[in-house]
Design a protein around this motif. Structure first.
Motif, short mmCIF file in Angstrom:
data_model
loop_
_atom_site.label_atom_id
_atom_site.label_comp_id
_atom_site.label_asym_id
_atom_site.label_seq_id
_atom_site.Cartn_x
_atom_site.Cartn_y
_atom_site.Cartn_z
N UNK A 88 0.83 -1.21 0.00
CA UNK A 88 0.00 0.00 0.00
C UNK A 88 0.86 1.26 0.00
N UNK A 89 2.00 1.22 0.68
CA UNK A 89 2.92 2.36 0.63
C UNK A 89 3.40 2.57 -0.81
N UNK A 90 3.68 1.47 -1.50
CA UNK A 90 4.16 1.56 -2.88
C UNK A 90 3.10 2.12 -3.82
N UNK A 91 1.82 1.95 -3.43
CA UNK A 91 0.72 2.44 -4.25
C UNK A 91 0.33 3.88 -3.91
N UNK A 92 1.10 4.49 -2.99
CA UNK A 92 0.87 5.89 -2.66
C UNK A 92 0.01 6.16 -1.45
N UNK A 93 -0.39 5.11 -0.74
CA UNK A 93 -1.18 5.30 0.49
C UNK A 93 -0.26 5.82 1.58
N UNK A 94 -0.60 6.95 2.16
CA UNK A 94 0.21 7.54 3.22
C UNK A 94 0.03 6.76 4.52
N UNK A 95 1.07 6.78 5.36
CA UNK A 95 1.03 6.04 6.61
C UNK A 95 -0.19 6.41 7.45
N UNK A 96 -0.49 7.72 7.53
CA UNK A 96 -1.60 8.17 8.36
C UNK A 96 -2.97 7.80 7.77
N UNK A 97 -3.01 7.41 6.50
CA UNK A 97 -4.26 7.02 5.85
C UNK A 97 -4.50 5.51 5.91
N UNK A 148 -7.84 2.83 5.27
CA UNK A 148 -7.82 2.01 4.06
C UNK A 148 -7.93 0.53 4.42
N UNK A 149 -7.17 0.09 5.43
CA UNK A 149 -7.19 -1.31 5.85
C UNK A 149 -8.57 -1.71 6.37
N UNK A 150 -9.19 -0.81 7.14
CA UNK A 150 -10.51 -1.12 7.67
C UNK A 150 -11.54 -1.25 6.55
N UNK A 164 -4.25 -7.02 11.23
CA UNK A 164 -4.63 -5.93 12.14
C UNK A 164 -4.56 -4.58 11.42
N UNK A 165 -5.35 -3.63 11.90
CA UNK A 165 -5.44 -2.37 11.18
C UNK A 165 -5.41 -1.13 12.06
N UNK A 166 -5.04 -1.29 13.35
CA UNK A 166 -4.99 -0.12 14.22
C UNK A 166 -3.81 0.76 13.85
#
Length: 222
Positions: A166-175, A179-181, A187-189
């Motif tokens: 997901x990081x490679x696809x441009x999803x920011x850490x704080x997002x 996205x996972x939920x 786990x997605x916390x």
């Protein structure tokens, strides 16, 4: 030697090469399929007839041609086959050269051997078939054996791969928590994701997430 082999490969030229090797080993019965879906009824029929296959040789990638399929890849085929005939030996013959994916084939898919398509691969294919028949040890060509003892990939879990992907696809850490939920990935916390990214940075000695993604790609993790 094996007496009944199923070959799942969609390219005619490679099918001919595999067929040549199999016949050299005096294997009596050889069956071919070009679609993963077509392998399942053959395996079920062979079991019902009391004459099961004793080796599956499969590629991982199958080119789309407009036909609607249920099983689109070699991994999906192997999983389906293991549900039907768990003890059937599986030899993968593929151009896949990413360490993580090859290791996963042995540890998750429980394949018996892997041969990388390329120079001298026909000779390796013959050796692999013989080795699988004679031993219950997994077969990898000498130049690939380090993959099974690679401690780096051993410490990486599926959730880590999802994070890097997901990081490679441009999803920011704080997002990523949201996205996972939404995708049902656990786990997605927020705290778990932060801890895992921190662990991955330490493991790869990455300066930041961009550096982490680049190193993961180099290692074949994504």
């Amino acid at each position: 030697m094996f007496q009944k082999v199923l070959i799942a490969e969609d390219l005619d030229s490679i099918n001919l090469a595999i067929d040549y090797v199999v016949r050299e080993l005096a294997i009596a019965e050889i069956h071919h399929v070009k679609y993963c879906d077509d392998a399942i009824p053959k395996i079920k029929r062979a079991l019902a007839d009391g004459k099961p296959f004793d080796l599956l040789i499969s590629d991982l990638s199958f080119k789309e041609d407009g036909r609607k399929v249920t099983l689109a890849s070699g991994e999906e085929l192997i999983t389906a086959v293991k549900n039907i005939q768990p003890e059937l030996p599986v030899l993968v013959y593929s151009i896949e050269d990413r360490n993580y994916r090859i290791k996963s084939l042995f540890e998750v898919q429980h394949i018996n051997g892997f041969v990388l398509k390329g120079r001298d691969s026909i000779l390796q294919l013959k050796k692999a078939i013989q080795a699988i028949f004679e031993s219950d040890q997994p077969y990898l060509a000498p130049e690939l054996k380090h993959i099974l003892v690679d401690k780096t990939t051993a410490t990486i879990e599926p959730i880590d791969i999802q994070i890097i992907k997901h990081l490679s696809e441009g999803v920011q850490q704080e997002e990523m928590e949201q996205v996972f939920k939404q995708k049902g990935i656990a786990p997605n916390s927020k705290s778990t994701i932060e801890k895992r990214i921190g662990k991955l940075k330490l493991l790869f000695r990455a300066n930041n997430t961009v550096h982490l993604v680049a190193m993961a790609k180099d290692l074949g993790l994504i």
